[in-house]
Design a protein around this motif. Structure first.
Motif: not given
Length: 271
Positions: A112-121
């Motif tokens: 599994x891959x977890x995206x930790x979206x810290x700001x603009x994407x």
């Protein structure tokens, strides 16, 4: 595995994407904060290198992907894009095909891959998120497609992957308007799993990663295959039947016996 695109800027730096690894959890960080982690060829080559390296890590259970600084990724480096185009159509297509291959490596990771979206994407940043399994976002993070703003057509799978995550009409809205949408709204749309305070983003990602790492790695890998793009078929019944096929493979491993023994002994399973 993608064939490397040798673009107009030549050499790359491995530190464009950093890797930290401990207790079965790998953290990949897009590391061009001064350019909002724009996805240059240096970064894409570095990302490919790190994704290939992950396969050599003993006991890998989960990957967390995040960005350094105030953005996850502002998308592709359009200056490099234009430079490739100026050298010829085929050069640009090679550039795009390489990037598509790198993101496919991300999606095809067996853990599994977890995206930790810290700001603009945006644009390429969104395309990268769509290759992850679980999406966490910091409060205030803004996410969107953005390609049409600069006359670009998505070329890394977004038109397929986004409609698999949210309704086709919502996906169309993001594609056609190029506007950015806040993470809280995208949670309501079903794209984002959780929205947390920025200071809690990585701790929450690690909490989920540790929870996953306590589960059967063999079972998790089979389930990821069954729910991932590699097993998708237009024939729904074939997809259902694939569960039994994967279970047959699972029986040949060791985790099923460990889990059943733990259940019988009324104790937590140790994998």
């Amino acid at each position: 595995k993608p064939t490397r695109y040798d673009g107009p800027r030549g050499a790359f730096r491995m530190e464009s994407v950093t890797l930290a690894y401990e207790d079965g959890i790998a953290v990949l960080t897009l590391n061009r904060p001064d350019s909002l982690n724009a996805m240059s060829q240096a970064m894409m080559t570095s990302l490919e290198h790190q994704l290939v390296h992950l396969a050599t890590l003993h006991g890998l259970r989960v990957v967390i992907l995040t960005g350094a600084g105030r953005a996850f990724s502002a998308g592709g480096d359009l200056l490099e894009f234009e430079a490739a185009l100026n050298t010829g159509k085929q050069t640009l297509l090679d550039y795009l095909r390489y990037n598509m291959g790198v993101l496919q490596l991300l999606e095809d990771l067996p853990v599994p891959v977890i995206a930790a979206i810290n700001g603009t994407a945006v644009a390429g940043g969104l395309e990268t998120l769509l290759c992850c399994d679980i999406l966490l976002a910091a409060e205030g993070a803004m996410i969107g497609d953005g390609h049409t703003r600069y006359g670009v057509v998505p070329a890394a799978g977004a038109t397929v992957r986004l409609s698999e995550r949210i309704s086709p009409s919502r996906a169309s809205e993001l594609f056609y308007t190029a506007r950015l949408v806040d993470a809280a709204t995208l949670k309501d749309w079903g794209l984002i799993n959780e929205v947390v305070a920025p200071k809690q983003l990585m701790s929450r990602a690690l909490e989920i990663a540790r929870d996953i790492s306590r589960r059967s790695p063999e079972a998790v890998a089979h389930i990821k295959f069954l729910t991932g793009s590699r097993s998708r078929s237009p024939d729904r019944q074939s997809r259902i039947a694939a569960e039994l096929e994967r279970f047959a493979l699972h029986v040949d491993g060791s985790d099923l016996a460990k889990g059943l023994a733990a259940f019988k002994a009324k104790r937590p399973a140790q994998y």
